[in-house]
Write a protein that holds these residues in place. Structure first.
Motif, mmCIF file in Angstrom:
data_model
loop_
_atom_site.group_PDB
_atom_site.id
_atom_site.type_symbol
_atom_site.label_atom_id
_atom_site.label_comp_id
_atom_site.label_asym_id
_atom_site.label_seq_id
_atom_site.Cartn_x
_atom_site.Cartn_y
_atom_site.Cartn_z
ATOM 1 N N LEU A 2 -0.697 8.735 -3.586
ATOM 2 C CA LEU A 2 -1.274 8.607 -5.184
ATOM 3 C C LEU A 2 -1.540 6.913 -5.300
ATOM 4 C CD1 LEU A 2 0.737 11.073 -7.362
ATOM 5 C CD2 LEU A 2 -1.720 11.210 -6.537
ATOM 6 N N ASP A 3 -0.665 6.109 -4.326
ATOM 7 C CA ASP A 3 -0.937 4.887 -4.366
ATOM 8 C C ASP A 3 -2.348 4.340 -3.958
ATOM 9 O OD1 ASP A 3 1.783 4.474 -5.671
ATOM 10 O OD2 ASP A 3 2.643 4.375 -3.640
ATOM 11 N N GLY A 4 -3.286 5.055 -3.622
ATOM 12 C CA GLY A 4 -4.488 4.649 -2.941
ATOM 13 C C GLY A 4 -5.383 4.582 -4.031
ATOM 14 N N GLU A 5 -6.917 4.078 -3.633
ATOM 15 C CA GLU A 5 -7.806 3.858 -4.377
ATOM 16 C C GLU A 5 -9.027 4.606 -3.859
ATOM 17 O OE1 GLU A 5 -8.223 -0.426 -5.258
ATOM 18 O OE2 GLU A 5 -6.513 -0.078 -6.587
ATOM 19 N N ILE A 52 -16.582 6.878 -12.974
ATOM 20 C CA ILE A 52 -17.186 5.906 -13.201
ATOM 21 C C ILE A 52 -16.701 4.866 -14.156
ATOM 22 C CG2 ILE A 52 -19.450 4.659 -13.683
ATOM 23 C CD1 ILE A 52 -20.779 7.153 -12.560
ATOM 24 N N GLY A 53 -16.434 5.255 -15.395
ATOM 25 C CA GLY A 53 -15.888 4.389 -16.654
ATOM 26 C C GLY A 53 -14.471 3.909 -16.162
ATOM 27 N N ALA A 54 -13.464 4.543 -15.734
ATOM 28 C CA ALA A 54 -12.167 4.278 -15.206
ATOM 29 C C ALA A 54 -12.299 3.024 -14.064
ATOM 30 C CB ALA A 54 -11.195 5.202 -15.205
ATOM 31 N N SER A 55 -13.195 2.979 -13.628
ATOM 32 C CA SER A 55 -13.237 2.237 -12.154
ATOM 33 C C SER A 55 -13.131 0.984 -12.620
ATOM 34 C CB SER A 55 -14.258 2.354 -11.233
ATOM 35 O OG SER A 55 -15.403 2.054 -11.874
ATOM 36 N N SER A 56 -12.669 0.000 -11.597
ATOM 37 C CA SER A 56 -12.527 -1.538 -11.698
ATOM 38 C C SER A 56 -12.630 -2.129 -10.422
ATOM 39 C CB SER A 56 -11.137 -1.764 -12.496
ATOM 40 O OG SER A 56 -10.975 -3.177 -12.519
ATOM 41 N N SER A 61 -7.976 3.912 -9.089
ATOM 42 C CA SER A 61 -6.501 4.333 -8.543
ATOM 43 C C SER A 61 -6.578 6.020 -8.601
ATOM 44 C CB SER A 61 -5.498 3.904 -9.550
ATOM 45 O OG SER A 61 -4.295 4.590 -9.199
ATOM 46 N N THR A 62 -6.215 6.384 -7.328
ATOM 47 C CA THR A 62 -5.990 8.058 -7.288
ATOM 48 C C THR A 62 -4.906 8.527 -8.280
ATOM 49 O OG1 THR A 62 -4.447 7.517 -5.200
ATOM 50 C CG2 THR A 62 -6.613 8.181 -4.878
ATOM 51 N N ARG A 130 -3.754 -0.673 -18.407
ATOM 52 C CA ARG A 130 -3.110 -2.053 -18.136
ATOM 53 C C ARG A 130 -3.109 -2.434 -16.640
ATOM 54 N NH1 ARG A 130 -4.769 -6.313 -20.901
ATOM 55 N NH2 ARG A 130 -3.524 -7.104 -22.395
ATOM 56 N N LYS A 131 -2.403 -1.479 -16.113
ATOM 57 C CA LYS A 131 -2.190 -1.439 -14.631
ATOM 58 C C LYS A 131 -3.260 -1.505 -13.574
ATOM 59 C CE LYS A 131 1.173 -0.350 -11.192
ATOM 60 N NZ LYS A 131 2.296 0.311 -10.590
ATOM 61 N N HIS A 132 -4.147 -0.399 -14.093
ATOM 62 C CA HIS A 132 -5.183 0.177 -13.176
ATOM 63 C C HIS A 132 -6.423 -0.067 -13.380
ATOM 64 C CE1 HIS A 132 -2.137 2.300 -10.758
ATOM 65 N NE2 HIS A 132 -1.793 2.814 -11.651
ATOM 66 N N PHE A 133 -6.650 -0.140 -14.622
ATOM 67 C CA PHE A 133 -8.273 -0.490 -15.113
ATOM 68 C C PHE A 133 -8.339 -1.960 -15.443
ATOM 69 C CE2 PHE A 133 -11.459 -0.954 -18.325
ATOM 70 C CZ PHE A 133 -12.392 -0.208 -17.519
ATOM 71 N N LEU A 134 -7.396 -2.452 -16.080
ATOM 72 C CA LEU A 134 -7.553 -3.974 -16.545
ATOM 73 C C LEU A 134 -6.232 -4.875 -15.935
ATOM 74 C CD1 LEU A 134 -9.131 -5.818 -18.197
ATOM 75 C CD2 LEU A 134 -7.884 -5.459 -20.023
#
Length: 167
Positions: A2-5, A52-56, A61-62, A130-134
């Motif tokens: 789960l720590d992957g992308e 698509i929308g939650a990607s940064s 993040s998985t 905050r952590k995964h998207f921004l």
């Protein structure tokens, strides 16, 4: 695991195509009278847009694929399956019990689909956004980009104004 992308950049077109195929499938199934299957397929319409929308920076993040998206999917599918079950079980009659004052088929939609889905997405936003998207510094980079674009636009407008006066 789960720590992957997951790299979204290379599959954005495919995700948008999948979205269109899912819309067509929901429409076709509904028109053909398979409304329940169409309802189940409609749950997955959200997935391409979420990914698509939650990607940064071209990745997602998985963890976001498991929570909130995976949990949201399970809640939605459960709500629709329970609704179908209870509506068929009590067709033509009234149930001997209510769930929080509601017919069991409607309670499934209300508690799982609406409240459960809303809470899952809201909590996922608060926990992971905050952590995964921004990530740290991303907002500052965004503001710098906005300032740069605004400065270029102002400079271009000033150059155009000078050019008009010189004519």
């Amino acid at each position: 695991m789960l720590d992957g992308e997951f790299n979204v950049e290379g599959v954005t077109s495919e995700l948008m195509l999948a979205s269109g195929v899912l819309w067509a499938a929901v429409l076709g199934l509904g028109l053909a009278g398979y409304w329940f299957v169409a309802l189940l397929v409609s749950v997955f319409l959200f997935h391409p847009w979420f990914i698509i929308g939650a990607s940064s920076n071209g990745t997602i993040s998985t963890k976001l694929l498991v929570y909130p998206l995976g949990i949201w999917t399970v809640l939605q599918l459960s709500a629709f399956v329970l609704t179908e079950y209870y509506s068929n079980a009590f067709a033509g009659g009234s149930p001997a019990f209510l769930v929080t004052g509601m017919h069991p088929s409607f309670a499934a939609v209300y508690w799982l689909y609406w409240v459960g889905g809303f809470m899952t997405i809201t909590l996922g936003y608060g926990i992971y956004f905050r952590k995964h998207f921004l990530p740290e510094g991303e907002w500052d980079r965004f503001l710098e980009e906005v300032e740069r674009v605004n400065a270029e636009s102002e400079r271009r407008e000033a150059d155009e104004a000078v050019e008009v006066r010189n004519r």
